[in-house]
Structure formats: structure tokens, C-alpha cells
Design a protein around this motif. Sequence first.
Motif, PDB file in Angstrom:
ATOM      1  N   LYS A 104       0.744  -1.355   0.034  1.00 41.05           N
ATOM      2  CA  LYS A 104      -0.226  -0.081   0.035  1.00 41.05           C
ATOM      3  C   LYS A 104       0.779   1.103  -0.173  1.00 41.05           C
ATOM      4  O   LYS A 104       0.408   2.336  -0.213  1.00 41.05           O
ATOM      5  N   GLU A 105       2.073   1.086   0.296  1.00 37.70           N
ATOM      6  CA  GLU A 105       2.970   2.323   0.369  1.00 37.70           C
ATOM      7  C   GLU A 105       3.325   2.664  -1.188  1.00 37.70           C
ATOM      8  O   GLU A 105       4.103   2.055  -1.907  1.00 37.70           O
ATOM      9  N   ILE A 106       3.293   4.125  -1.276  1.00 33.54           N
ATOM     10  CA  ILE A 106       3.796   4.440  -2.731  1.00 33.54           C
ATOM     11  C   ILE A 106       4.813   5.742  -2.464  1.00 33.54           C
ATOM     12  O   ILE A 106       4.645   6.597  -1.560  1.00 33.54           O
ATOM     13  N   GLU A 107       6.020   5.522  -3.133  1.00 30.16           N
ATOM     14  CA  GLU A 107       6.946   6.380  -3.191  1.00 30.16           C
ATOM     15  C   GLU A 107       7.131   7.342  -4.586  1.00 30.16           C
ATOM     16  O   GLU A 107       7.137   6.462  -5.379  1.00 30.16           O
ATOM     17  N   VAL A 108       7.176   8.404  -4.511  1.00 32.77           N
ATOM     18  CA  VAL A 108       7.325   9.318  -5.770  1.00 32.77           C
ATOM     19  C   VAL A 108       8.487  10.187  -5.765  1.00 32.77           C
ATOM     20  O   VAL A 108       8.786  10.774  -4.814  1.00 32.77           O
ATOM     21  N   TYR A 109       9.187   9.904  -7.067  1.00 30.96           N
ATOM     22  CA  TYR A 109      10.744  10.637  -7.239  1.00 30.96           C
ATOM     23  C   TYR A 109      10.450  11.252  -8.238  1.00 30.96           C
ATOM     24  O   TYR A 109      10.258  10.934  -9.333  1.00 30.96           O
ATOM     25  N   ASP A 110      10.442  12.706  -8.240  1.00 30.27           N
ATOM     26  CA  ASP A 110      10.295  13.934  -9.219  1.00 30.27           C
ATOM     27  C   ASP A 110      11.622  14.253  -9.540  1.00 30.27           C
ATOM     28  O   ASP A 110      12.185  15.437  -8.555  1.00 30.27           O
ATOM     29  N   TYR A 111      12.524  14.179 -10.505  1.00 28.65           N
ATOM     30  CA  TYR A 111      13.763  14.450 -10.813  1.00 28.65           C
ATOM     31  C   TYR A 111      13.618  15.796 -11.472  1.00 28.65           C
ATOM     32  O   TYR A 111      13.033  16.012 -12.799  1.00 28.65           O
ATOM     33  N   GLN A 112      13.902  17.025 -10.937  1.00 27.48           N
ATOM     34  CA  GLN A 112      13.487  18.278 -11.329  1.00 27.48           C
ATOM     35  C   GLN A 112      14.729  19.026 -12.145  1.00 27.48           C
ATOM     36  O   GLN A 112      14.607  19.928 -12.808  1.00 27.48           O
ATOM     37  N   LYS A 147      12.249  15.866  -5.813  1.00 29.94           N
ATOM     38  CA  LYS A 147      11.266  15.916  -4.766  1.00 29.94           C
ATOM     39  C   LYS A 147      10.728  14.717  -4.437  1.00 29.94           C
ATOM     40  O   LYS A 147      10.185  13.878  -5.388  1.00 29.94           O
ATOM     41  N   TYR A 148      10.699  14.183  -3.411  1.00 30.72           N
ATOM     42  CA  TYR A 148      10.453  13.066  -2.616  1.00 30.72           C
ATOM     43  C   TYR A 148       9.131  13.035  -2.114  1.00 30.72           C
ATOM     44  O   TYR A 148       9.024  13.729  -1.075  1.00 30.72           O
ATOM     45  N   THR A 149       8.037  12.386  -2.373  1.00 30.56           N
ATOM     46  CA  THR A 149       6.745  12.495  -1.668  1.00 30.56           C
ATOM     47  C   THR A 149       6.404  10.913  -1.336  1.00 30.56           C
ATOM     48  O   THR A 149       6.652  10.002  -2.223  1.00 30.56           O
ATOM     49  N   ALA A 150       5.531  10.627  -0.328  1.00 28.98           N
ATOM     50  CA  ALA A 150       5.334   9.338   0.102  1.00 28.98           C
ATOM     51  C   ALA A 150       3.630   9.389   0.322  1.00 28.98           C
ATOM     52  O   ALA A 150       3.102  10.416   0.826  1.00 28.98           O
ATOM     53  N   TYR A 151       2.714   8.323  -0.025  1.00 31.51           N
ATOM     54  CA  TYR A 151       1.629   8.139   0.101  1.00 31.51           C
ATOM     55  C   TYR A 151       1.137   6.619   0.484  1.00 31.51           C
ATOM     56  O   TYR A 151       1.786   5.736   0.298  1.00 31.51           O
ATOM     57  N   THR A 152      -0.134   6.614   0.953  1.00 34.01           N
ATOM     58  CA  THR A 152      -0.599   5.087   1.332  1.00 34.01           C
ATOM     59  C   THR A 152      -1.746   5.085   0.478  1.00 34.01           C
ATOM     60  O   THR A 152      -2.770   5.828   0.740  1.00 34.01           O
TER      61      THR A 152
END
Length: 282
Positions: A14-22, A268-273
Amino acid sequence: MLEVYNFKIIQSGKEIEVYDYQTKDIVRGYKRRKRQTKQQIKQRIANQTKTEQLDMYRYKKEKEAEEKKQKEKTKFSIQRTRSSIRRLTNANPQLDKFLTLTFAESTTDLVEANKLFHLAMKRIIHAKPDFEYIAVVEFQKDVDYHGNKKENGGSVHYHLLCNIKTIIKRDRFEWERWFQNRYWKYGFVKIKDVNRVDNMGAYLCKYLSKEMFDKRMFRKKKFFCSRNLNKPVELTGIKAIMFFDKFVKELPLKFEKIFESEWVGKVKYTAYTLKSDLPSNK
């Protein structure tokens, strides 16, 4: 095949990690230049002129730069190991028992300890083919209860997340003795039920002490796992963007940070469930 992307998602259960390379595009699939062997490095030094070899100022600067680079590599290695364990754990929520295996006699030889550990795992899998586990290797502290330094350092022990089934008719201590006599004949067993813990990966990482990364663990496997586990799913480029828009965009943000490094630039690193599990690869 060469791949270029600036957006990545890693789904671990259920854990989501997002990497946005800017600021930089990430490139995969190219062949890295081969590293020089120790013999080649010695040969290069031998071929230097005497003037170059006597340039102590330059030598010190190069040595300091190399030591700094090695520290950064070590830090990155620790972070990568923690992330790998955390993601693999979150991808396997069926692992709801926390098992600790220790040796009755001090065992500091990591190679020998790992042999005994793998023998025990084979015994369990032979009796229970559906047994699944993630095991973290650690050394105990190098000082005893009274603060005296141990001659050969701390003993090896193992923390496992697994799906072992306990026998309800037995109390916990009786089950631990039964498990010890049947599978782990080298020491002691402790078991804990952790099926009510959210984000199990973060929970397990709390047990990863500095002793896990001491010099005795250099170039050694820091964790083991069974082959039948779910693996984290990685998406890049347009597939990651489509997944984000469909499943993640409207979720509440759990965590956010911006970091920068020489290799990947500003990220930019973000995390969601997720509200529920999505299909993942076995």
C-alpha cells in the motif's frame, strides 16, 4: 535498452514513493566504465614520475577527496539497504510474526553463523513449504552488560519477519521452546505478533542498528529473504505518470522532502498510502 526518465514511482504494497527529478534526467541501460583493479592502480602509481610521487600536497588532497567519497558511498549503501528492506517488507503484509534468533554461545564468525542460519531455514521450508521470511543480520554490542569490551566483538543474531504459524494451544514460551528444539538448535528464540503494526517496513528498520553496518559486514549480505515473496513494483516515465494520475493524485500526502545530490540533481520525494492493495508482481 537505453531508458531516460525524470519521474519514478515505487509501490510496496500500500506504500507509494514518488521521485520527481527536477534538474536532471535519469539514464539507464548504458554500460558503465570498468573499474580499475588493484593491480592496475599499483601499475599507474609505479608509472608516475618521481616529481609526481613527491608532490605530497597533491597526494594529501587526493587522499582526503577519496576518503570523503568513500564515506558518501558508505552512507548511500546504508540508505539503500534500509530502503530495500523497508520496501520488501511493505510489499509482504502477510509476514505478521517478528522472530529473533540468537546463539547460546558467542558466535562472531559471520560465515559460520550464516551457514547455521541457512540450515535452519531449510529445515523450516522442508516442513512448511509456504514459509516466507525476511531476515536481517546484526552483531550484538561489542561490550557486555558491565561495560567490558568483548575480546572477539559481539555475537551474530537474526531478526526475522515471517509468516510462521504458532500453535494456539501452546503459550508463547512453550512454543518458543518447541521451535528451538525442532528448528533452531543453536540458541534461543523469541517471537512477537506484529499484525497490528502499520507500515511494517518502517517498524523493522527501527531494529537496524549501527552494528548492522560495522566493518565485519563490509561486502557481506546484510539481509536474506525467501524466494517466494512479493517484490516492490517500480514504474518510470509515462507509466509512472499514468499510475500517479489514476491512483495517487487524490491521496493525502504522508511525507515530502526535497534533496539534491551530484548524481541525480534536485529531487522532490513524496510518500502516500493507498486505501487498498493493488495487484503486484510475485
